[in-house]
Motif scaffolding. Structure first.
Motif, PDB file in Angstrom:
ATOM      1  N   LEU A 129       0.808  -1.040   0.080  1.00 60.23           N
ATOM      2  CA  LEU A 129      -0.001  -0.092  -0.318  1.00 60.23           C
ATOM      3  C   LEU A 129       0.717   1.349  -0.039  1.00 60.23           C
ATOM      4  CD1 LEU A 129      -2.644  -1.113   2.672  1.00 60.23           C
ATOM      5  CD2 LEU A 129      -3.162  -0.765   0.024  1.00 60.23           C
ATOM      6  N   ALA A 130       2.101   1.075   0.903  1.00 62.38           N
ATOM      7  CA  ALA A 130       2.675   2.334   0.841  1.00 62.38           C
ATOM      8  C   ALA A 130       3.581   2.785  -0.287  1.00 62.38           C
ATOM      9  CB  ALA A 130       3.930   2.398   1.973  1.00 62.38           C
ATOM     10  N   PHE A 131       4.125   1.648  -1.006  1.00 63.66           N
ATOM     11  CA  PHE A 131       4.672   1.910  -2.112  1.00 63.66           C
ATOM     12  C   PHE A 131       3.830   2.101  -3.423  1.00 63.66           C
ATOM     13  CE2 PHE A 131       8.412  -1.280  -0.832  1.00 63.66           C
ATOM     14  CZ  PHE A 131       8.941  -0.094  -0.535  1.00 63.66           C
ATOM     15  N   ALA A 132       2.697   1.564  -3.492  1.00 64.33           N
ATOM     16  CA  ALA A 132       1.605   2.117  -4.315  1.00 64.33           C
ATOM     17  C   ALA A 132       1.124   3.685  -4.341  1.00 64.33           C
ATOM     18  CB  ALA A 132       0.234   1.138  -3.869  1.00 64.33           C
ATOM     19  N   ALA A 133       1.239   4.175  -3.138  1.00 65.95           N
ATOM     20  CA  ALA A 133       0.792   5.388  -2.914  1.00 65.95           C
ATOM     21  C   ALA A 133       2.066   6.298  -3.496  1.00 65.95           C
ATOM     22  CB  ALA A 133       0.670   5.865  -1.538  1.00 65.95           C
ATOM     23  N   ALA A 134       3.265   5.876  -3.015  1.00 66.94           N
ATOM     24  CA  ALA A 134       4.494   6.630  -3.354  1.00 66.94           C
ATOM     25  C   ALA A 134       4.791   6.463  -4.965  1.00 66.94           C
ATOM     26  CB  ALA A 134       5.632   6.150  -2.689  1.00 66.94           C
TER      27      ALA A 134
END
Lengths: 664, 174
Positions: free
Chosen positions: A452-457
């Motif tokens: 989720l974090a990488f997807a947002a970034a």
């Protein structure tokens, strides 16, 4: 007559492949000019004949010609028409014919259209392409003839695997095949360039659209295949690390690496041997996939007709092509200078890093897929599944996503990390915020959380190359990259949400019973028998309600096909903007207190699961934009040169002299 | 020639060797059925047509092992297996039929046309029994011993060469 005509066309095409192979090889040695001149037409006519042969088989399936063995064993007169057609490639022989038809078509296109390569490189390329085609023609004609007649026409066909009676199967294999075979052209081009030692940026520019197109088709094929498995198999998952799935993922990983490396070669004249190696690797993976799926060396949930004789044939082809290519590579690679230098903190450096990560993931998948084959030598039967693949590939995927976010922001050749300080800090804070938020509202496993974090970034990062530019002036190819990278973020978001937030309910319910899944209330109204054209089924009527909203009817079925006999599960899907409700009806599970039958009902609420496939489509669409962008540039350049030449000719005519040689 | 360029070739040769060896090894393709040696589930089905009894678990208990044949009048392979069921009946085998999702008049028509090898026929209108004993379709035939256990499952139509085999299975179940 149709069968004989198709068969004859195939033999003729084979003869032309021989001509193309010999003619191309002679072209390297200044041999007989007349034969050399025939190689291009040979490839074009061959394309026509192989396509004709496939169309004739398609026709035989359309009219259910039961005198042809293949039709009789794979079709049925009462099958819906569309599945009669798709049945053409829903079996080994037909799919191999489709494969060679696409192979011949791409060879024909290459021979007919490509004029930029040095003539010798082109000769070598066509020779290799003819050689590759020849192997597959022999395979078809000697061990899997699709046009074989039955001594006596069958009274009725024996049907098609019901799992294959689905529209997903109408699109999925042909798209994948176009992808696989497009990589064969990249392979031939690489061999041509390696043999003539012409590994140049111009060669990379010729190869790039082929790699891009193959990659687009692979991306689309994998996306469609994943969605098909998701809704058709009824187990609620979208990726299983099944050998057959891996067989399509591995060429995709190699092609993704190749795509980026060929761009570096085209733009910066670097990574020459690496690009050639990836070109060989990508096609090797296509062939390896074919081998694994059809030889029976690995058992898979996909029921393919497998046969050790065919397996040996493909293995021999593998040895010939891949082994041969690797021998030539070992001999020639040393003679190809590595090209221009660059530092680690540059666009090239980032691309190389991600190339290595992609290759590492490929190695992980390859190892996991082949591991059972190796252990079986020692009589140990193991199956390798998600517990190995997920974390092992994540180890390399995590740094890859990080570098993928900042790579496009770096300059070519040499850059100072300090220049993109602000962007790096911005992306890192986005990722940390997401991790903090999600972890605050619930505890989740580490991988989905990171996802989720990488997807947002990554979503934000993929848009950054557009920052501060006039959008109307951004080249189409750049839009393609932005779109594809954004698609990766979208798909990653879908995967992570699905594994972090899915709620599942498995219950035995009798009519009128209610169950709760996530925010949804499920009520089973009734279970009734129904019948289709070649199946009977039980169908559940389920009303799904969310909060105070209106109920929506879902009708999952458990189907029984009778030609051949097989049970399948038709899941019912309810798609909303923020996810999918997925329902499957199972067996009857006894009776309740009032004597009414209870049914096994399995329901999932999968938040944002559809983003996985939207992302996949965006990635493929990004590839299409890239191809369009490259073609635009090519056309513009060509018309500029043409206008230039015209001006020179005009000037020469005015001066009363002869026109100078046009500059190409 | 630098050695590093030989690594891909070496890896490939290793793979080709193992794969080639595997191809020459015989494969075990027999998947034992899940249903063997399990008890026939308790069921009682209404008669599929007038004038013939329905079928229940109790009908299989005692006497000789029997065949349970799942079929339907709308099923094409069931036509193909009809003569072979008839031969089994002539050999003295008791065959209890279960008609899946059928109508009495269609059942009657089918039996009039292709013969009636059954002593009883139950009507399985909602595939209840079919799902419970793990039948994946029609036709399917089960060998049931006198204690009511499933001893053998035959998937698909019974062909000429299956008759002897089924007789042997019945013998074994006795």
């Amino acid at each position: 007559m149709i069968a004989e005509l198709g068969h004859a066309a195939l033999w003729l095409a084979t003869a032309l492949a021989v001509l193309q192979m010999v003619g191309g090889a002679l072209g390297l040695r200044n041999g007989n000019e007349a034969i050399v001149a025939l190689t291009r037409p040979a490839a074009v006519v061959q394309a026509f004949l192989a396509t004709l042969s496939f169309l004739l088989l398609l026709y035989a399936f359309a009219i259910t010609d039961l005198s042809i063995k293949l039709v009789a064993t794979n079709s049925h007169s009462m099958k819906p028409f569309i599945y009669k057609l798709t049945g053409t490639w829903g079996n080994h022989e037909g799919s191999m014919l489709l494969w060679v038809a696409v192979l011949a078509l791409s060879g024909g296109l290459l021979a007919g259209l490509e004029r930029r390569l040095p003539e010798k490189t082109m000769s070598a390329t066509l020779s290799v392409q003819g050689f590759v085609a020849l192997g597959f023609y022999s395979f078809l004609l000697l061990s899997s003839n699709p046009f074989e007649r039955l001594p006596v026409p069958a009274g009725e066909g024996s049907g098609l695997n019901p799992l294959l009676q689905d529209i997903g199967l109408a699109i999925h294999p042909p798209t994948l095949y176009i992808g696989y075979v497009g990589l064969s052209v990249a392979f031939s081009l690489c061999m041509g360039a390696l043999i003539t030692r012409q590994v140049t940026p111009d060669f990379a520019k010729v190869m790039r659209p082929w790699v891009l197109a193959a990659w687009v088709f692979l991306t689309f094929g994998i996306t469609a295949g994943s969605y098909w498995a998701y809704y058709e198999l009824g187990w609620g998952g979208w990726w299983f690390w099944d050998p057959v799935e891996n067989a399509s993922l591995m060429p995709w990983l190699a092609a993704t690496a190749l795509l980026h490396s060929v761009s570096v070669l085209a733009a910066r004249d670097a990574l020459r041997t690496w690009t050639i190696m990836l070109g060989v690797l990508a096609f090797s993976m296509s062939m390896l996939g074919t081998f694994l799926v059809r030889s029976g060396v690995i058992t898979s949930v996909h029921a393919f007709a497998v046969d050790p004789e065919r397996g040996s044939f493909i293995l021999a082809l593998l040895g010939l092509y891949i082994g041969g290519a690797l021998v030539i590579f070992a001999m020639r690679a040393g003679y190809i200078a590595e090209g221009k230098r660059f530092t680690a903190t540059s666009r090239e450096g980032a691309l190389v890093f991600n190339n290595v990560m992609l290759s590492a993931i490929l190695a992980i998948v390859l190892l996991g897929t082949l591991y059972p084959v190796f252990t079986e030598v020692f009589d140990v039967r193991v199956s390798v599944g998600p517990p190995y693949f997920n974390p092992a590939s994540a180890i390399f995927a995590i740094p890859m996503f990080m570098v993928m976010a900042v790579g496009p922001l770096l300059r070519w050749k040499d850059d100072k990390p300090a220049r993109i300080q602000f962007e790096v800090l911005l992306l890192a804070s986005i990722a940390i915020t997401v991790i903090a938020l999600v972890a605050f509202f619930g505890s989740y496993d580490i991988l989905p959380l990171l996802g989720l974090a990488f997807a947002a970034a990554l979503g934000v990062a993929s848009l950054l190359p557009l920052r501060g530019r006039k959008l109307s002036r951004v080249p189409t190819a750049t839009w393609g990259m932005v779109m594809a990278h954004f698609g990766v973020a979208v798909a990653l978001f879908g995967m992570a949400s699905e594994s972090a937030f899915t709620s599942e309910r498995l219950a035995a319910v009798s009519s009128g019973g209610q169950e709760q899944v996530g925010e949804w209330t499920i009520e089973l109204q009734s279970v009734d028998p129904i019948a289709g054209p070649n199946w009977t089924a039980i169908e559940a009527r389920i009303i799904a309600t969310r909060g105070d909203g209106d109920g929506v009817l879902l009708t999952p079925q458990a189907r029984n096909f009778w030609a051949p006999t097989q049970a399948t599960s038709e899941s019912a899907l309810l798609t909303t903007w923020d996810g999918q409700l997925y329902a499957v009806i199972g067996d009857q599970a006894g009776v309740d207190a009032n004597g009414n039958p209870r049914w096994q009902l399995r329901v999932w609420w999968k938040p944002f699961v559809t983003f996985i496939w939207y992302g996949g489509l965006m990635i493929a669409f990004g590839g299409i934009l890239s191809i369009i962008g490259r073609l635009q540039v090519d056309l513009k350049r060509r018309s500029v040169t043409k206008r230039g030449n015209q001006r020179r000719e005009d000037a020469a005519a005015l001066a009363g002299g002869t026109a100078p040689e046009p500059a190409e | 020639m630098r050695l590093i360029y030989l690594i891909p070739l070496a890896l490939f040769l290793f793979f080709a060797g193992v794969a080639g060896y595997q191809l020459t090894q015989p494969k075990d393709v027999n998947i034992p059925s899940q249903m063997i040696e399990r008890e026939l589930p308790d069921f009682a089905l209404e008669p599929a047509l007038e004038g013939m009894p329905g079928a229940s678990r109790a009908d299989f208990i005692g006497g000789k092992p029997k065949l349970l044949n799942i079929w339907a009048s709308w099923c094409v392979p069931c036509i193909a297996e009809a003569p072979h069921l008839e031969r089994l009946r002539q050999e003295g085998v008791e065959i209890i039929g279960v008609a899946v999702r059928d109508r009495p008049e269609a059942v009657e028509g089918f039996l009039a046309r292709y013969g009636n090898p059954y002593t009883r026929i139950g009507a399985d209108d909602i595939s209840e029994l079919m799902l419970e004993i793990g039948a994946s379709g029609v036709p399917e035939t089960y060998v049931i011993d006198a204690a009511g256990n499933i001893r053998y499952q035959h998937i698909g139509d019974i062909r000429e060469n299956h008759v002897e085999m089924l007789l042997e299975k019945l013998e074994e179940a006795a």
